[in-house]
Design an enzyme around this catalytic site. Structure first.
Site, PDB file in Angstrom:
ATOM      1  N   ASP A 385       0.853  -1.151   0.000  1.00 21.02           N
ATOM      2  CA  ASP A 385       0.000   0.000   0.000  1.00 21.02           C
ATOM      3  C   ASP A 385       0.901   1.215   0.000  1.00 21.02           C
ATOM      4  O   ASP A 385       2.023   1.131   0.453  1.00 21.02           O
ATOM      5  CB  ASP A 385      -0.708  -0.021   1.355  1.00 21.02           C
ATOM      6  CG  ASP A 385      -2.142   0.269   1.219  1.00 21.02           C
ATOM      7  OD1 ASP A 385      -2.564   0.516   0.090  1.00 21.02           O
ATOM      8  OD2 ASP A 385      -2.829   0.257   2.256  1.00 21.02           O
ATOM      9  N   LYS A 386       0.424   2.338  -0.487  1.00 16.79           N
ATOM     10  CA  LYS A 386       1.300   3.506  -0.363  1.00 16.79           C
ATOM     11  C   LYS A 386       0.993   4.238   0.933  1.00 16.79           C
ATOM     12  O   LYS A 386       1.838   4.357   1.806  1.00 16.79           O
ATOM     13  CB  LYS A 386       1.118   4.444  -1.560  1.00 16.79           C
ATOM     14  CG  LYS A 386       2.265   5.429  -1.660  1.00 16.79           C
ATOM     15  CD  LYS A 386       2.003   6.479  -2.697  1.00 16.79           C
ATOM     16  CE  LYS A 386       1.763   7.777  -2.012  1.00 16.79           C
ATOM     17  NZ  LYS A 386       0.696   8.581  -2.349  1.00 16.79           N
ATOM     18  N   GLU A 488      -8.780  14.751   5.147  1.00 14.42           N
ATOM     19  CA  GLU A 488      -9.863  15.633   5.551  1.00 14.42           C
ATOM     20  C   GLU A 488      -9.450  16.497   6.704  1.00 14.42           C
ATOM     21  O   GLU A 488      -9.680  17.707   6.724  1.00 14.42           O
ATOM     22  CB  GLU A 488     -11.081  14.797   5.967  1.00 14.42           C
ATOM     23  CG  GLU A 488     -11.970  14.432   4.824  1.00 14.42           C
ATOM     24  CD  GLU A 488     -13.365  14.077   5.310  1.00 14.42           C
ATOM     25  OE1 GLU A 488     -13.474  13.485   6.399  1.00 14.42           O
ATOM     26  OE2 GLU A 488     -14.325  14.393   4.604  1.00 14.42           O
ATOM     27  N   PHE A 529     -19.043  10.109   0.341  1.00 14.51           N
ATOM     28  CA  PHE A 529     -17.912   9.699  -0.470  1.00 14.51           C
ATOM     29  C   PHE A 529     -17.921   8.182  -0.566  1.00 14.51           C
ATOM     30  O   PHE A 529     -18.239   7.494   0.385  1.00 14.51           O
ATOM     31  CB  PHE A 529     -16.611  10.144   0.209  1.00 14.51           C
ATOM     32  CG  PHE A 529     -15.379   9.701  -0.509  1.00 14.51           C
ATOM     33  CD1 PHE A 529     -14.825  10.504  -1.500  1.00 14.51           C
ATOM     34  CD2 PHE A 529     -14.777   8.489  -0.209  1.00 14.51           C
ATOM     35  CE1 PHE A 529     -13.690  10.092  -2.179  1.00 14.51           C
ATOM     36  CE2 PHE A 529     -13.649   8.080  -0.876  1.00 14.51           C
ATOM     37  CZ  PHE A 529     -13.108   8.889  -1.865  1.00 14.51           C
ATOM     38  N   LYS A 552     -16.351  18.315  -3.228  1.00 15.65           N
ATOM     39  CA  LYS A 552     -14.908  18.147  -3.415  1.00 15.65           C
ATOM     40  C   LYS A 552     -14.662  16.700  -3.828  1.00 15.65           C
ATOM     41  O   LYS A 552     -15.396  15.786  -3.434  1.00 15.65           O
ATOM     42  CB  LYS A 552     -14.138  18.482  -2.142  1.00 15.65           C
ATOM     43  CG  LYS A 552     -14.309  17.497  -1.019  1.00 15.65           C
ATOM     44  CD  LYS A 552     -13.379  17.811   0.131  1.00 15.65           C
ATOM     45  CE  LYS A 552     -13.580  16.757   1.216  1.00 15.65           C
ATOM     46  NZ  LYS A 552     -12.955  17.049   2.471  1.00 15.65           N
ATOM     47  N   ARG A 586      -0.976  14.929  -3.072  1.00 10.49           N
ATOM     48  CA  ARG A 586      -2.325  14.385  -3.274  1.00 10.49           C
ATOM     49  C   ARG A 586      -3.258  15.559  -3.538  1.00 10.49           C
ATOM     50  O   ARG A 586      -3.321  16.491  -2.746  1.00 10.49           O
ATOM     51  CB  ARG A 586      -2.794  13.628  -2.035  1.00 10.49           C
ATOM     52  CG  ARG A 586      -1.955  12.428  -1.724  1.00 10.49           C
ATOM     53  CD  ARG A 586      -2.103  12.040  -0.292  1.00 10.49           C
ATOM     54  NE  ARG A 586      -3.416  11.499  -0.002  1.00 10.49           N
ATOM     55  CZ  ARG A 586      -3.675  10.200   0.047  1.00 10.49           C
ATOM     56  NH1 ARG A 586      -2.709   9.338  -0.163  1.00 10.49           N
ATOM     57  NH2 ARG A 586      -4.878   9.759   0.331  1.00 10.49           N
ATOM     58  N   THR A 666      -1.738   2.051  -5.391  1.00 13.96           N
ATOM     59  CA  THR A 666      -2.133   3.382  -4.930  1.00 13.96           C
ATOM     60  C   THR A 666      -3.285   3.894  -5.762  1.00 13.96           C
ATOM     61  O   THR A 666      -3.456   3.532  -6.922  1.00 13.96           O
ATOM     62  CB  THR A 666      -0.954   4.366  -4.999  1.00 13.96           C
ATOM     63  OG1 THR A 666      -1.449   5.667  -4.718  1.00 13.96           O
ATOM     64  CG2 THR A 666      -0.320   4.366  -6.372  1.00 13.96           C
ATOM     65  N   GLY A 667      -4.073   4.700  -5.133  1.00 11.62           N
ATOM     66  CA  GLY A 667      -5.187   5.306  -5.847  1.00 11.62           C
ATOM     67  C   GLY A 667      -4.811   6.667  -6.408  1.00 11.62           C
ATOM     68  O   GLY A 667      -5.652   7.381  -6.944  1.00 11.62           O
ATOM     69  N   ASP A 668      -3.557   7.043  -6.287  1.00 13.08           N
ATOM     70  CA  ASP A 668      -3.131   8.359  -6.729  1.00 13.08           C
ATOM     71  C   ASP A 668      -3.205   8.496  -8.241  1.00 13.08           C
ATOM     72  O   ASP A 668      -3.261   7.524  -8.974  1.00 13.08           O
ATOM     73  CB  ASP A 668      -1.670   8.604  -6.314  1.00 13.08           C
ATOM     74  CG  ASP A 668      -1.551   8.801  -4.827  1.00 13.08           C
ATOM     75  OD1 ASP A 668      -2.585   9.039  -4.199  1.00 13.08           O
ATOM     76  OD2 ASP A 668      -0.423   8.697  -4.325  1.00 13.08           O
TER      77      ASP A 668
END
Lengths: 1029, 353
Positions: A385-386, A488, A529, A552, A586, A666-668
């Site tokens: 994971d990142k 957040e 979300f 957002k 991010r 990663t979801g980046d």
């Protein structure tokens, strides 16, 4: 969470249901299809026989322990096999060894395991008792009474207070933080719940509550699960849905998956081979016996009559089984016990390692699984994971783009970027509520906000309103935020410091302090979300009555939903976003939209319908959200930095040198991920092509590469080693991991030091262990040709009994627990040392065959040299020396001495413990032998110790010792010679590093002024360590 | 895992900084380097060479005479006779003549040897009762079932000593006569006692306690082994310390041989009188054999061995030769290792990356 892999073909998880999951099954007398119960109506609910809230994780009680535990133990193949051998030994015609040769080791192994199981179960009993006796307030007869947990029933209404454990799976009725939509009394009087039967799915719950004829839907959001703790809530009331064994927690526990290392697999294959080999050896000997009986035995009957009805064929058949008993030492029971002990020892070393202890949060490394250590020395792939694993998961608001203008970066007059640490921080002292820990360096942003720029103010207003953070204000002005995700928290904190302070929330309102002015917004809807939506929105009404939607989310998602009028602004923002991504930040895009009252009323109506619908609830809600979240107006973008943990680049570089492939999930955005990759040494320029492919697959957009995703998912689900980073990440990852520690950088120590050593030790252990037992056993084989294949043993029965358990047990354990080829510092200096493990070089089928051949050679020497030296020899006073007992003593002494010398050759790292074990075992051998062959033992236990006087008469003879010396030389010198040759001609990486280490230390010791410069720092540090100890 | 410790404070869970727990125990890490291995091989070659030469000289100083008498001399007659089981009870004596060309100096030991007799078969070796032979009265009358089928005689009486081992005792007897070049024939005196292990004679074998009874009375109610001509309490009527279970011949037979070809001590030359004070002089000898033990059934051979001894034991050439051969092998390996080291390893190229 990190997932470590060795080789693909080993991904075969074996799921084993333990008896605890079986015992849970006893609770059901019928298959429950739907659960129906009434709140606060015990007589009604009891009629359904739902499980109460008592849990039982223990397996045994006082009476069932012995039968149940023995039953379980004999389900293991090895134990059953030895039981079978013992049964064979009871048959007098077959029994070639006394019963104790098998019984003593078996009983020892069984009792060690039983003691361990018993102590484990006692602990479970204790914890069960402790948990079951916790107190909770239950509503009984209209008043709250303290009850023990085990007495809580389905349908009870209970009250929990802050920081209390959740007693059972509850439906949340009301809490101090929410306003109740139904009164407790009405629930208690007439609430009726229908829901799904107990199951282990944590993410889903479906049910309905019927109250006064009205039906309300229940879903996962309204359920509190056992095992959680109530936080930030003064009190709450809950209705028990599932109790004890039916809770999701218990439904999920108890099913353990046995993970096996590749050494385990190899060992299983080898043990099967050995069984085959044993059978063929016994067949050869049985045939030999048949032939001998026909040719010799039939004419020897005058001196040894056959039993009535016996002939050569029967004798041959019986001798097959007799030899099965004698040669069983090929697969000794102590193998499995020793393997467990070695693994346990290495696990303790991981737990004890100070260099994997993180003082900042007082977290030592933990080997939560004790059976996988040597696999750590063979890892080929790491999936990581990142967030939280490579990074600290501490987010800092770093930069932002508002209305097309970028903030947060400073340039000097020539346009060069200035290191922000060199400039003064922005002073937030004007803001009473500012977070003192927050730092920002671009003064222009604050000025812009304070000047009253509407876009900047809207930007921070959005950040203050659109989130799920819970505020905590214990003292006036001391605000703490409880955020589900640190991103957040960082954004809300930024808004707070820039003058838009989020202060409190209720289900219907959000109160914020905007530039010193308290404003309360009416919260109309929260559009959650999730991973598919990748965005979150709130709809609020400000005090002036204006309706606004604030949104957002991921930039690509937001940009798809923008009003066309924002195109120009979008271009500018995209430029900034690319810049941020290039710096590994991010990013999130922010947008808003004004809504008109009539549309909103109508939408809200539809929203209510959808959210109470029983069918297709989620799809309908998604549609509604999609409908309202469009034609948004862009405000800007945020960039949050998630700093890499200390030492991550160095660690990844080290692991790469050790030829371990690292995959980071990663979801980046691609650019962000790429830059993180570069900054942690994972990527070099030439590797870019491959990475792109991988990044696209992470998006899941390219069909051609979807098979990679499926293989990744498969790998993660399949057998693997999970390593949890404790601390920032949730404890869930740690609890489900096999190893855990606080910092990613400890991974290199876990793999390159502990893993490598564990693998090396296990391989050395197996190699030596097989060698010592094969040699031991093969000598019997050669003797068969001299004793008419009659299953006569070469050694004294007591020696056979004690050989594995006493005489050779500790030296090999000492080597397998303490051995190091080179110390930890050199392991780091040469990560290449790791690669032999990935290639299975230390122990493989080939090594096993070589080991067998070596055993064969040694056993030939160990039998035929004593035979030739003794068969026609007498003592110096003419008395007997070639008798069976003297020969047995000579053969076993030769064997034991050779085995100890071989162990010395195999040991790289001689600690005092090793010396003690080796010399102690030899001393114990002689002491025990002289004791067992003494007059006293014979006179007390006449039939058990017939070897009286043998040791005294035989070991006093020079010829005996000369034979022992020659035998040892002939066994050992070829080994020394071949090892020396290999070191000279084809040195392994280990040889090279060890040689280098020896030379460096020697040069330092003998010529202190002309040291090797390169190695100097290493030695200084290793010397430092010596002085510390 | 880790235990709950009494410590508290910010570093409560920090592992101990002990050398053991941190795997930093002081240790010695030897390596197989040329400086240790090569001298070791040369040294071992030298040691083996010296041992081999010394042992060879020692063994050469012993003398040994082996005489297979199975069918030698007049024994062929007895050999034929013993082929028939019905003649088992008949006495048969025979004579073998042999010369000793060079005197056997010092103590001379007289052995009988058997070939192809398997004293090491599992069922044979088990077929004995140590408890009976150490003088336990209960076992005297109730021998262990391991003795089957030699536990009880056909009349149901317990056999003493029971079992196949005792039953098959070697029962040839020998007398040796010296014929000097001049003068009369002189019987060679043999000491037939004191030839067992001390522990066997004094601990492992004992007669049952007899409380003023004669040995014959003690053994009353037991039967002699089936193949024996006389009961165990009549093995040596002249010497009570050599009778019953503590008879030297019985004890020696009961110490089973490890291999099918073996020799067992029969007697030692009694050197008190001339001409035997210096050993066995050269000359002709005859050996009178009471030929009882049947070997033809199992294709066995019988022999007598006369030998002198040294500290190393009898005349066994194996160890000296083995040491010499090993010495040569080690030397050869040492030279190969040296060459390899000289050519490849000396400058350490392959050991450095």
């Amino acid at each position: 969470m990190l997932y470590l892999y060795k080789i693909k073909q080993h991904f075969s998880p074996i799921a084993v249901a333990t008896s605890s999951s079986l015992s849970a099954g006893f609770f059901y007398f019928f298959t429950e299809e739907e659960r129906l119960f009434r709140a606060n109506d015990r007589p009604f609910n009891l009629s359904y026989h739902y499980a109460d809230n008592a849990i039982k994780t223990s397996k045994y009680n006082l009476f069932t322990f012995l039968p149940l535990n023995l039953f379980e133990q004999f389900q293991r193949l090895a134990n059953a096999y030895f039981l079978f051998l013992m049964a064979l030994q009871v048959i007098p015609q077959i029994s070639s060894l006394s019963w104790f040769t098998t019984a003593v080791p078996l009983i020892l192994v069984l009792s060690i395991t039983a003691v361990k199981d018993a102590s484990d179960d006692i602990n479970r009993h204790k914890s069960d008792k402790q948990v079951n006796n916790r107190m909770v307030k239950v509503l009984i007869d209209g008043e709250l009474r303290n009850e023990k947990w085990l007495n809580v029933q389905v349908g009870d209404i209970i009250k929990l207070e802050n920081n209390q454990f959740v007693t059972a799976d509850l439906m949340l009725l009301s809490s101090s933080e929410t306003v109740c939509f139904i009164t407790l009394t009405s629930i208690a009087l007439s609430g009726e719940v229908r829901c799904e039967p107990p199951n282990n799915r944590l993410d889903k719950f479906k049910g309905t509550l019927t109250l006064d004829g009205q039906t309300y839907s229940l879903d996962n959001d309204k359920v509190l699960l056992r095992g959680c703790t109530l936080r930030n809530t003064e009190w709450c009331f809950g209705l028990v849905i599932f109790g004890g064994p039916d809770t999701k927690l218990m439904q999920n526990s108890g099913k353990t998956t046995f993970k096996r290392t590749s050494i385990d697999h190899l060992m299983n294959v080898l043990v099967l081979c050995i069984f085959g080999f044993l059978a063929s050896m016994c067949t050869v000997l049985a045939i030999g016996n048949g032939i001998w009986e026909v040719r010799e035995g039939s004419v020897f009957t005058a001196f040894l009559p056959r039993e009535p009805g016996a002939n050569a064929a029967l004798s041959s058949f019986l001798s097959f089984w007799s030899y099965i008993i004698i040669l069983n030492t090929l697969v000794p029971i102590s193998l499995y016990v020793s393997v467990e002990i070695i693994r346990l020892g290495n696990s303790f070393f991981i737990d004890w390692d100070r260099k994997m202890y993180y003082p900042k949060n007082d977290t030592p490394a933990q080997a939560r699984t004790t059976t996988l250590n040597e696999e750590l020395g063979q890892i080929k792939y790491i999936f990581s994971d990142k967030t939280g694993t490579l990074t600290q998961n501490i987010m800092t608001f770093n930069r932002c783009s508002i209305n097309g203008k970028a903030y947060g970066e400073l340039f000097d007059f020539s346009g060069q970027r200035v290191e922000i640490t060199e400039t003064a921080r922005v002073d937030f002292s004007w803001n009473q509520l500012a977070d003192p820990k927050f730092t920002f360096h671009d003064h222009s942003l604050l000025e812009t906000v304070r000047e009253g720029n509407p876009e900047a103010q809207a930007f921070f207003r959005l950040l203050a309103l659109c989130h799920t953070v819970m505020p905590e204000e214990k003292k006036e002005g001391e605000l703490y935020y409880q955020a589900q995700s640190p991103d957040e928290g960082a954004l809300v904190t930024a808004a707070r410091n820039f003058g838009f302070v989020f202060r409190s929330r209720t289900p219907e309102t959000i109160t914020a302090m905007e530039m010193g002015r308290t404003v309360t917004y009416e919260l109309l809807a929260v559009l959650d979300f999730n991973n598919v939506r990748k965005r979150m929105s709130v709809i609020v009404r400000n005090p002036e009555g204006k309706l606004t939607l604030y949104c957002k989310g991921a930039d690509t998602i937001i940009f798809e939903r923008l009003h066309p009028s924002c195109n120009k602004l979008k271009e500018a923002t995209i430029g900034h976003l690319n810049e941020y991504a290039g710096d590994g930040l991010r990013t999130l895009a922010l947008a808003y939209k004004d809504l008109d009252e009539s549309y909103m009323d109508e939408w809200r109506q539809r929203h209510h319908e959808a959210s109470t619908a029983m069918e297709g609830r989620e799809e309908r809600l998604d549609e509604l959200y999609e409908e309202i979240e469009k034609d948004l107006l862009l405000l800007g973008a945020t960039a949050v930095e998630d700093k890499l943990q200390d030492g991550v680049p160095q660690t990844i570089e080290q692991l790469a040198k050790a030829d371990i492939k690292i995959w980071v999930l990663t979801g980046d955005k691609q650019e962000t991920a790429e830059n993180i990759g570069y900054s942690c040494n994972m990527l070099r320029e030439e590797m870019k092509e491959i990475f792109v492919v991988a990044a696209n697959t992470a998006d899941g957009k390219q069909i051609t590469t979807t098979h990679i995703i499926s293989s990744i998912i498969y790998m993660i689900k399949a057998a693997h080693i999970g390593v949890g980073i404790s601390g920032q990440e949730g404890m869930q990852a740690v609890l489900s991991s096999d190893y855990s520690f606080a910092q990613f950088r400890y991974l290199q120590r876990l793999l390159l030091v502990h893993g490598r050593w564990s693998y090396l030790r296990m391989c050395k252990f197996l190699q030596y262990f097989f060698y010592k037992n094969f040699t031991f056993t093969f000598v019997h084989f050669w003797y068969a040709f001299f004793c008419g294949f009659s299953a006569q043993t070469v050694y004294d029965e007591w020696f056979i009994t004690l050989y594995n358990m006493v005489y050779t047990a500790l030296p090999v354990l000492g080597m397998s627990i303490f051995d190091q080829d080179v110390n930890d510092r050199w392991s780091f200096q040469y990560p290449q040392l790791y690669t032999p493990g990935q290639l299975n070089l230390y122990f493989s089928k080939k090594a096993f065959v070589l080991c067998m051949m070596h055993s064969c050679y040694s056993s030939l020497i160990l039998f035929f040299i004593p035979w030739a030296a003794m068969h026609d020899t007498v003592r110096d006073d003419g008395k007997d020396l070639a008798d069976y007992q003297s020969f047995a003593l000579l053969a076993q002494t030769c064997l034991l001495i050779v085995m100890n010398i071989q162990l010395c050759l195999d040991t790289y790292y001689w600690t005092a413990v090793n010396q003690f074990f080796v010399w102690g075992s030899l001393a114990a051998y002689f002491a025990i032998t002289f004791t067992m062959y003494s007059n006293g033992m014979f006179l007390i236990f006449t039939s058990s110790f017939p070897f009286i006087g043998t040791a005294r008469n035989s070991l006093s003879q020079p010829s005996v010792w000369l034979t022992i010396f020659l035998t040892s030389l002939l066994c050992i010198l070829p080994v020394v010679a071949s090892r020396f040759l290999f070191v000279q001609l084809r040195p392994t990486i280990n040889d090279k590093v060890r040689c280098h280490m020896t030379q460096t230390i020697a040069s330092l010791l003998y010529t202190p002024y002309s040291y090797n410069f390169k190695c100097w720092p290493l030695l200084v540090s290793s010397f430092k360590e010596v002085t510390i100890t | 895992m880790g235990k709950v410790k009494g410590k508290s404070g910010p570093l409560a869970r920090r592992p101990d900084n002990s050398a053991f727990k941190q795997q930093r125990l002081p240790a010695w890490s030897p390596m197989l380097t040329a400086t240790t291995v090569l001298p070791f091989f040369y040294l071992m070659a030298l040691i083996c060479m010296l041992l081999g030469v010394w042992l060879l000289l020692t063994v050469q100083s012993t003398q040994e005479i082996k005489l297979d008498y199975t069918e030698a001399g007049t024994c062929d007659m007895c050999f034929e006779k013993r082929k028939n089981v019905s003649n088992a009870a008949q006495i048969c004596t025979c004579t073998v003549v042999f010369p000793i060309k060079k005197a056997l100096k010092g103590d001379v030991f007289f052995y009988y040897g058997l070939q192809n007799f398997h004293q090491n078969l599992r069922r044979y070796m088990d077929s004995r009762d140590d408890a009976q032979m150490v003088g336990r009265k209960t076992n005297l009358k109730n021998p262990s079932s391991y003795c089957e089928p030699f536990m009880k005689d056909p009349n149901g009486l317990p056999i003493a000593p029971c079992g196949a081992v005792a039953n098959s005792i070697f029962n040839d007897t020998f007398t040796l006569t010296y014929h000097g070049s001049s003068g009369p024939s002189i019987p060679v005196p043999l000491l037939r006692k004191g030839i067992t292990w001390y522990t066997d004679k004094n601990v492992k074998y004992r007669n049952p306690k007899n409380d003023n009874m004669t040995l014959a009375q003690v053994f009353e109610g037991t039967a002699r082994p089936l193949y024996w001509q006389k009961p165990v309490y009549e093995l040596d009527l002249l010497d009570p310390t050599n009778n019953g279970f503590i008879n030297d011949d019985l004890i020696i037979w009961m110490r089973e041989a490890a291999f099918p070809n073996f020799k067992k001590l029969y007697g030692v030359l009694y050197r008190a009188k001339q001409p035997f004070t210096k050993g066995l002089p050269a000359g002709n000898y005859t050996i009178n054999i009471s030929y009882n033990f049947p070997v033809q059934y199992f294709r066995g051979r019988k022999e007598v061995v006369l030998t002198t001894l040294t500290w190393f034991g009898g005349q066994n050439h194996f160890l000296p030769i083995a040491y010499l051969v090993t010495s040569c092998l080690i030397l050869l390996i040492a030279i190969i290792l040296t060459v390899v080291w000289w050519k490849f390893g000396k400058n350490g190229k392959r050991l450095e990356e």
